[in-house]
Design a protein around this motif. Structure first.
Motif, PDB file in Angstrom:
ATOM      1  N   ASP B  15     -25.259  -6.534 -15.911  1.00 49.72           N
ATOM      2  CA  ASP B  15     -26.593  -6.761 -15.368  1.00 49.72           C
ATOM      3  C   ASP B  15     -26.882  -8.243 -15.243  1.00 49.72           C
ATOM      4  O   ASP B  15     -27.604  -8.830 -16.046  1.00 49.72           O
ATOM      5  CB  ASP B  15     -27.628  -6.081 -16.276  1.00 49.72           C
ATOM      6  N   ARG B  16     -26.329  -8.838 -14.215  1.00 54.43           N
ATOM      7  CA  ARG B  16     -26.427 -10.284 -14.081  1.00 54.43           C
ATOM      8  C   ARG B  16     -26.312 -10.660 -12.605  1.00 54.43           C
ATOM      9  O   ARG B  16     -25.474 -10.111 -11.895  1.00 54.43           O
ATOM     10  CB  ARG B  16     -25.264 -10.893 -14.864  1.00 54.43           C
ATOM     11  N   ASN B  18     -25.828 -13.722  -9.511  1.00 55.73           N
ATOM     12  CA  ASN B  18     -25.156 -15.010  -9.303  1.00 55.73           C
ATOM     13  C   ASN B  18     -23.972 -15.235 -10.235  1.00 55.73           C
ATOM     14  O   ASN B  18     -23.759 -16.348 -10.709  1.00 55.73           O
ATOM     15  CB  ASN B  18     -26.135 -16.179  -9.476  1.00 55.73           C
ATOM     16  N   ASP B  20     -20.695 -16.400 -10.999  1.00 53.67           N
ATOM     17  CA  ASP B  20     -19.850 -17.278 -10.188  1.00 53.67           C
ATOM     18  C   ASP B  20     -18.388 -17.163 -10.604  1.00 53.67           C
ATOM     19  O   ASP B  20     -18.063 -16.567 -11.630  1.00 53.67           O
ATOM     20  CB  ASP B  20     -20.358 -18.719 -10.274  1.00 53.67           C
ATOM     21  N   ASP B  22     -16.378 -19.370 -11.694  1.00 54.64           N
ATOM     22  CA  ASP B  22     -16.047 -20.028 -12.969  1.00 54.64           C
ATOM     23  C   ASP B  22     -16.254 -19.069 -14.138  1.00 54.64           C
ATOM     24  O   ASP B  22     -15.555 -19.139 -15.139  1.00 54.64           O
ATOM     25  CB  ASP B  22     -16.927 -21.266 -13.190  1.00 54.64           C
ATOM     26  N   ARG B  83     -25.265  -7.455 -10.076  1.00 60.06           N
ATOM     27  CA  ARG B  83     -26.426  -7.821  -9.264  1.00 60.06           C
ATOM     28  C   ARG B  83     -26.011  -8.764  -8.120  1.00 60.06           C
ATOM     29  O   ARG B  83     -24.853  -9.023  -7.920  1.00 60.06           O
ATOM     30  CB  ARG B  83     -27.490  -8.492 -10.139  1.00 60.06           C
ATOM     31  N   ASN B  85     -25.317 -11.627  -5.164  1.00 62.27           N
ATOM     32  CA  ASN B  85     -24.551 -12.861  -4.994  1.00 62.27           C
ATOM     33  C   ASN B  85     -23.386 -12.969  -5.976  1.00 62.27           C
ATOM     34  O   ASN B  85     -23.128 -14.029  -6.546  1.00 62.27           O
ATOM     35  CB  ASN B  85     -25.478 -14.077  -5.109  1.00 62.27           C
ATOM     36  N   SER B  88     -20.019 -16.167  -6.336  1.00 61.03           N
ATOM     37  CA  SER B  88     -20.355 -17.438  -5.698  1.00 61.03           C
ATOM     38  C   SER B  88     -19.524 -18.554  -6.325  1.00 61.03           C
ATOM     39  O   SER B  88     -18.887 -18.369  -7.347  1.00 61.03           O
ATOM     40  CB  SER B  88     -21.847 -17.730  -5.866  1.00 61.03           C
ATOM     41  N   SER B 111     -25.173  -7.943  -2.957  1.00 60.28           N
ATOM     42  CA  SER B 111     -24.575  -8.925  -2.054  1.00 60.28           C
ATOM     43  C   SER B 111     -23.439  -9.656  -2.760  1.00 60.28           C
ATOM     44  O   SER B 111     -23.387  -9.717  -3.989  1.00 60.28           O
ATOM     45  CB  SER B 111     -25.623  -9.935  -1.580  1.00 60.28           C
ATOM     46  N   PHE B 112     -22.536 -10.194  -1.951  1.00 62.68           N
ATOM     47  CA  PHE B 112     -21.386 -10.943  -2.459  1.00 62.68           C
ATOM     48  C   PHE B 112     -21.314 -12.293  -1.754  1.00 62.68           C
ATOM     49  O   PHE B 112     -21.767 -12.432  -0.626  1.00 62.68           O
ATOM     50  CB  PHE B 112     -20.085 -10.190  -2.156  1.00 62.68           C
ATOM     51  N   ALA B 113     -20.692 -13.263  -2.404  1.00 68.46           N
ATOM     52  CA  ALA B 113     -20.451 -14.550  -1.745  1.00 68.46           C
ATOM     53  C   ALA B 113     -19.309 -14.375  -0.737  1.00 68.46           C
ATOM     54  O   ALA B 113     -18.397 -13.576  -0.952  1.00 68.46           O
ATOM     55  CB  ALA B 113     -20.097 -15.607  -2.777  1.00 68.46           C
TER      56      ALA B 113
END
Ligand code: SF4
Lengths: 475, 212
Positions: B15-16, B18, B20, B22, B83, B85, B88, B111-113
């Motif tokens: 449950d997070r 953005n 990324d 890294d 969640r 993005n 990214s 959504s995805f980057a």
């Protein structure tokens, strides 16, 4: 419909490179230039070898070392102490030798960060399609080239076929009118933009920058903003061609010469968006209202102006965002409602593909001249983007300004932008950094990154906390 | 690449927003020159108490017991729910390599980057974009039901719930074919070798300065 809809610069660049396109819009796009570095290429070369394939066009490729190299003195690969870094550096050397690809290796004055090196050498030219296994490839769009990052499978695909499988992106326009205040830089423009539209604000779009602020900006400044288009979710950042672009490219080592130069310039002049072109998304900004920016959180959209305060998650209605803010504040060791100017700075990093060009060092040096960094600052690094940037800076005496102020003047590479070499931000320390990402652990495990312009980083170095560089400039 | 077949699995809810690259695979693991072996280091910083070292054995490291990948109820999950993005940041393909290496081959998110999106499909990972509401509902259903599973049917572009309810999803036809047939992009492209050569010839005449 009375008038035909015009084309954007992105449309034109795309159209000029379509080899074939299927009914669903999946296209094969011809790639003019591929830049390679040691981190995202080994598996691509390995794939070529395993499939017994040869590069399609060797002269389209150019390689450099950047992510893993030390920025302290070193002469040979044996001087790279970390064995895994050493292997990557050696592997790039072996692969480029095996396939006959030009490489800027250890000791070559042209070696440096791939996105600094490409434009500097004229290896990036207007009108090109350019890819690199690195997301900040968007940088090269400042020369009106269609440039974006790709993954390693795509690096291999381009090596083997000179093409990329792509679907066309949508068009987004960012128009920045007005005039920037003294002390407000391209970095502040792009940070303010990301603050406004968010890190996913441009997903799926090629982002073109226009407006008076962009027209008045230097090519290096345009590189800084295109560089961070990816931080707003856009793989591609673009600015149109003008006399500055042509002037910049002229006489670069890889640039066309003689007859070819005239021909090239004539064709480059078309690399502009038509007046009646359609954009799927438009963002307008007033450049004169932009203030120096400082990021306070762990994504580039968590940014505000130097006169601002850290947001309070209590005021955020979106629960996913509120918990994001809380997590960021905990990681950053900061309190809601705290003034940005009260954030202490123990580390300063001036470098990275966003801000390690000659103009960046000149700008920081103007602030640092005759000053000393604060006793609260434990380390301040100045890391030129390439050997040539370093040489130029030394010719202008900038190295002395940095050293006299208490900075370490280092050798070119990515350095503390992502800390794959020995340049690491220690846990819990705050760093005023001219790089592009403030993700958790990016500059070192537990390190706390604040993204700023070179001028703002220099000013923070002197004060030991963030200050408004406009106040310094206004005396 | 293996062919993508219909399967049913436990869903891991992260449950997070953005998340990324890294976070997905910290940078120290980028130093490998291989494509494999990244699975144990997926979400390394969130999953373990200590800092991971490339090429080291991770099986005896202290784990963060409350991190979702470490919860016994989600063991062997092949579907990840996140969640917006997701993915990214950097273009590192090591991120999808780690995800695939761990055993996840479908990710569901609002959504995805962009770069991550492409990289994932190239490695046989299916990314499904659903509305915020659909994603939110699945998060709640997982919360309510231990052992919650979904069936992923790529052929018919359907997610099937245990209740029998289905959600249809969109997917690019080219990417779908590549996944279903386990095709390698490069050999597909090389089927158009002649077209590329023809293009190159005309292109070179127009832009001679781009060729040596
Ligand atoms: S300077 Fe930083 S962002 Fe730029 S290529 Fe190097 S690691 Fe990536």
């Amino acid at each position: 419909m009375s008038e035909r809809i015009g084309k954007t610069l992105y449309d034109k660049l795309w159209d000029a490179h379509v080899v074939r396109e299927d009914d669903e819009g999946t296209a094969l796009i011809y790639i003019d230039r591929q830049l390679l570095h040691e981190v995202t290429s080994p598996q691509a070369f390995e794939g070529l070898r395993m499939a017994k394939r040869k590069p399609w066009r060797i002269d389209a490729n150019l390689a450099t070392l950047d992510h893993n190299v030390p920025t302290t003195e070193y002469k040979t690969v044996e001087d790279i102490l970390d064995p895994i870094s050493r292997i990557q550096v050696q592997t790039l050397g072996m692969n480029t030798a095996e396939f006959g690809i030009t490489v800027f290796g250890i000791g070559d004055v042209r070696q440096g960060i791939v996105h600094v090196v490409g434009p500097e050498e004229g290896a990036t030219l207007p009108g090109m399609t350019l890819v690199c296994g690195d997301s900040h490839t968007a940088t090269h769009g400042a020369l009106a080239a269609l440039a974006h990052g790709v993954g390693t499978s795509e690096v291999e695909h381009v090596l083997a076929t000179q093409c990329l499988i792509q679907k066309k992106m949508k068009n987004m326009l960012v128009r920045v009118e007005g005039t920037l205040q003294a002390g407000v830089t391209p970095k502040d423009v792009v940070l303010a933009l990301i603050g406004k539209i968010g890190t996913a604000g441009a997903n799926g779009h090629a982002m073109q920058f226009k407006g008076l602020v962009i027209r008045e900006m230097s090519i290096e400044g345009r590189m800084t903003i295109c560089n961070m288009a990816i931080e707003a979710g856009a793989r591609v950042g673009l600015t149109g061609i003008d006399e500055k672009t042509i002037e910049y490219v002229k006489n670069k080592p890889f640039a066309p010469k003689g007859d070819n130069w005239e021909k090239a310039v004539a064709s480059w002049r078309e690399l502009k968006t038509d007046d009646n072109a359609y954009f799927d998304k438009v963002v307008e900004m007033d450049g004169s209202l932009i203030e120096p920016q400082v990021s306070w959180g762990t994504t580039p959209e968590m940014v505000t102006s130097i006169s601002g305060i850290i947001p309070d998650p209590k005021n955020e209605k979106n629960p996913v965002k509120a918990s994001g803010i809380m997590r960021a504040l905990e990681y950053m060791g900061l309190e809601a409602n705290m003034a940005i100017k009260d954030i202490p700075v123990q580390y300063v990093f001036i470098g990275s593909c966003t801000n390690a060009r000659i103009e960046d060092f000149r700008a920081a040096a103007r602030i640092l001249k005759g000053q000393k960094i604060s006793s609260l600052v434990e380390q301040a690094l100045a890391v030129p983007g390439s050997g040539l940037v370093k040489k130029q800076a030394e010719k202008e005496g900038l190295d002395k300004v940095f050293i006299d102020a208490g900075f370490e003047w280092r050798n070119p590479g990515c350095s503390m932008c992502l800390a794959m070499n020995d340049d690491k931000l220690p846990e819990g320390k705050h760093c005023a950094s001219t790089s592009n990402r403030n993700f958790e652990g990016r500059q070192g495990a537990g390190g706390r990154t604040h993204l700023v312009s070179p001028e703002m980083a220099a000013a923070a170095a002197i004060a030991g906390h963030f200050v408004d560089v406009r106040e310094i400039l206004n005396g | 690449m293996d062919k993508f077949v219909t399967y049913t699995s436990v869903v891991i809810p992260m449950d997070r927003a953005n998340v990324d690259t890294d976070m997905i695979l910290p940078k120290q693991f980028l130093k490998s020159i291989k494509r494999t072996g990244f699975g144990p280091n997926l979400f390394d910083g969130l999953r373990y108490e200590d800092v991971g070292i490339p090429d080291a054995d991770s099986s005896h490291r202290p784990i963060r017991k409350d991190f979702v990948l470490n919860l016994p109820r989600y063991k062997n999950g092949k579907i990840l729910l996140v969640r917006e993005n997701f993915g990214s940041g950097s273009s590192r393909e090591h991120a999808p390599w780690a995800i695939k290496g761990f055993g996840i081959d479908t990710i569901i998110a609002p959504s995805f980057a962009d770069i991550f999106f492409n990289n994932s499909f190239k490695n046989g990972i299916l990314l499904i974009t659903l509305s915020d509401i659909d994603v939110d509902t699945i998060f709640k259903e997982i919360e309510a039901e231990v052992g919650y599973q979904l069936t992923i049917d790529l052929e018919n572009q359907k997610i099937i719930k245990n209740s029998g309810k289905t959600i249809t999803f969109k997917v690019d036809q080219f990417k779908k074919t590549c996944l279903l047939e386990g095709l390698d992009d490069i050999s597909l492209t090389l089927q158009h070798k002649q077209e590329i050569q023809d293009f190159e010839k005309t292109y070179k005449k127009k832009n001679p300065w781009l060729f040596k």
